[in-house]
Design a protein around this motif. Structure first.
Motif, PDB file in Angstrom:
ATOM      1  N   ALA A 190       2.251  -4.921   3.371  1.00 33.30           N
ATOM      2  CA  ALA A 190       3.475  -4.121   3.375  1.00 33.30           C
ATOM      3  C   ALA A 190       3.954  -3.730   1.971  1.00 33.30           C
ATOM      4  O   ALA A 190       4.886  -2.940   1.846  1.00 33.30           O
ATOM      5  CB  ALA A 190       4.582  -4.905   4.084  1.00 33.30           C
ATOM      6  N   HIS A 191       3.336  -4.233   0.929  1.00 40.01           N
ATOM      7  CA  HIS A 191       3.779  -4.019  -0.448  1.00 40.01           C
ATOM      8  C   HIS A 191       3.552  -2.561  -0.870  1.00 40.01           C
ATOM      9  O   HIS A 191       2.444  -2.052  -0.818  1.00 40.01           O
ATOM     10  CB  HIS A 191       3.022  -4.964  -1.390  1.00 40.01           C
ATOM     11  CG  HIS A 191       3.712  -5.211  -2.676  1.00 40.01           C
ATOM     12  ND1 HIS A 191       3.897  -4.242  -3.625  1.00 40.01           N
ATOM     13  CD2 HIS A 191       4.266  -6.337  -3.178  1.00 40.01           C
ATOM     14  CE1 HIS A 191       4.520  -4.751  -4.660  1.00 40.01           C
ATOM     15  NE2 HIS A 191       4.765  -6.031  -4.408  1.00 40.01           N
ATOM     16  N   HIS A 192       4.640  -1.882  -1.291  1.00 39.83           N
ATOM     17  CA  HIS A 192       4.563  -0.460  -1.655  1.00 39.83           C
ATOM     18  C   HIS A 192       3.693  -0.223  -2.880  1.00 39.83           C
ATOM     19  O   HIS A 192       3.006   0.794  -2.963  1.00 39.83           O
ATOM     20  CB  HIS A 192       5.963   0.106  -1.894  1.00 39.83           C
ATOM     21  CG  HIS A 192       6.780   0.193  -0.637  1.00 39.83           C
ATOM     22  ND1 HIS A 192       6.380   0.925   0.461  1.00 39.83           N
ATOM     23  CD2 HIS A 192       7.950  -0.382  -0.302  1.00 39.83           C
ATOM     24  CE1 HIS A 192       7.282   0.807   1.417  1.00 39.83           C
ATOM     25  NE2 HIS A 192       8.251   0.008   0.996  1.00 39.83           N
ATOM     26  N   ALA A 193       3.700  -1.135  -3.830  1.00 39.34           N
ATOM     27  CA  ALA A 193       2.919  -0.954  -5.056  1.00 39.34           C
ATOM     28  C   ALA A 193       1.416  -1.048  -4.802  1.00 39.34           C
ATOM     29  O   ALA A 193       0.621  -0.648  -5.635  1.00 39.34           O
ATOM     30  CB  ALA A 193       3.334  -1.988  -6.103  1.00 39.34           C
ATOM     31  N   ARG A 228      -0.139   0.427  -2.151  1.00 36.08           N
ATOM     32  CA  ARG A 228      -0.550   1.484  -1.212  1.00 36.08           C
ATOM     33  C   ARG A 228      -1.881   2.126  -1.588  1.00 36.08           C
ATOM     34  O   ARG A 228      -2.656   2.497  -0.729  1.00 36.08           O
ATOM     35  CB  ARG A 228       0.513   2.573  -1.132  1.00 36.08           C
ATOM     36  CG  ARG A 228       1.637   2.222  -0.231  1.00 36.08           C
ATOM     37  CD  ARG A 228       2.522   3.409  -0.014  1.00 36.08           C
ATOM     38  NE  ARG A 228       3.621   3.015   0.844  1.00 36.08           N
ATOM     39  CZ  ARG A 228       4.685   3.747   1.021  1.00 36.08           C
ATOM     40  NH1 ARG A 228       4.815   4.893   0.405  1.00 36.08           N
ATOM     41  NH2 ARG A 228       5.644   3.325   1.822  1.00 36.08           N
ATOM     42  N   GLU A 272      -5.073   1.006   0.051  1.00 34.94           N
ATOM     43  CA  GLU A 272      -5.278   1.325   1.462  1.00 34.94           C
ATOM     44  C   GLU A 272      -5.639   0.060   2.249  1.00 34.94           C
ATOM     45  O   GLU A 272      -6.647   0.002   2.952  1.00 34.94           O
ATOM     46  CB  GLU A 272      -6.357   2.392   1.631  1.00 34.94           C
ATOM     47  CG  GLU A 272      -6.024   3.697   0.938  1.00 34.94           C
ATOM     48  CD  GLU A 272      -7.141   4.717   1.037  1.00 34.94           C
ATOM     49  OE1 GLU A 272      -7.760   4.835   2.127  1.00 34.94           O
ATOM     50  OE2 GLU A 272      -7.404   5.388   0.029  1.00 34.94           O
TER      51      GLU A 272
END
Length: 181
Positions: free
Chosen positions: A90-93, A95, A98
């Motif tokens: 779930a970590h945005h950094a 992304r 993938e």
């Protein structure tokens, strides 16, 4: 449509097509489902019906098609801590990696191991690299060493050079003093 679902066995006026589990699987691989393949074959049939053995072949092949799947992945992230795996996913950094969960304790990354390690470390995590055997590996920084000295020189060469240079200097000083008188 027949080319994707059957193997052509004869040429000329009377063309023969053979349906096999491999040829039906080929049609399923190209995007057909059992229903769309059955409908297309029925529409292509001269009688408007599908022979029962062909219907069974399509159904049996479709039942086993896709029971296992190949997932593209450059590397795998695993941890015994399922909540940590969920946090990473779930970590945005992260992304760009993938990340995709395969199990509660396993993620796959679309990026190679080195890039995945770098991204995890940049996000504040402390991952360790694991070998293909399952053993943790120790990453070593490249060692920069100075170049090895050149070939050994004659120990007296430096002294000979100094004497020659001093001799030239003494000769130039003598010529300067004698030329000035």
């Amino acid at each position: 449509m027949l080319t994707s679902a059957a193997d052509r066995e004869s040429e000329g006026h009377a063309v023969t097509w053979r349906f096999t589990p491999g040829s039906v699987r080929r049609a399923l691989d190209s995007g057909h489902t059992a229903d769309t393949l059955r409908d297309a074959l029925t529409a292509a049939s001269a009688t408007g019906t599908l022979p029962q053995p062909l219907g069974y072949l399509v159904q049996d092949t479709a039942r086993t098609h896709g029971r296992m799947r190949v997932v593209p992945a450059a590397c795998c992230i695993r941890s015994d801590d399922a909540s940590l795996i969920a946090e990473l996913a779930a970590h945005h950094a992260l992304r760009a990696l993938e990340l995709r969960a395969l199990a509660p304790t396993v993620l796959v990354s679309a990026r190679p191991p080195a890039a995945t390690l770098d991204a995890l470390r940049a996000a504040g995590y402390a991952p360790a690299l694991e070998a293909g055997t399952g053993a943790a590996t120790v990453e070593r920084l490249p060692v920069h060493r100075t170049a090895a000295p050149g070939p050994a020189r004659d120990p007296h060469a430096a002294l000979a050079l100094a004497r020659r240079l001093l001799g030239q200097r003494a000769a130039s000083q003598e010529s300067a003093t004698s030329g000035g008188s």
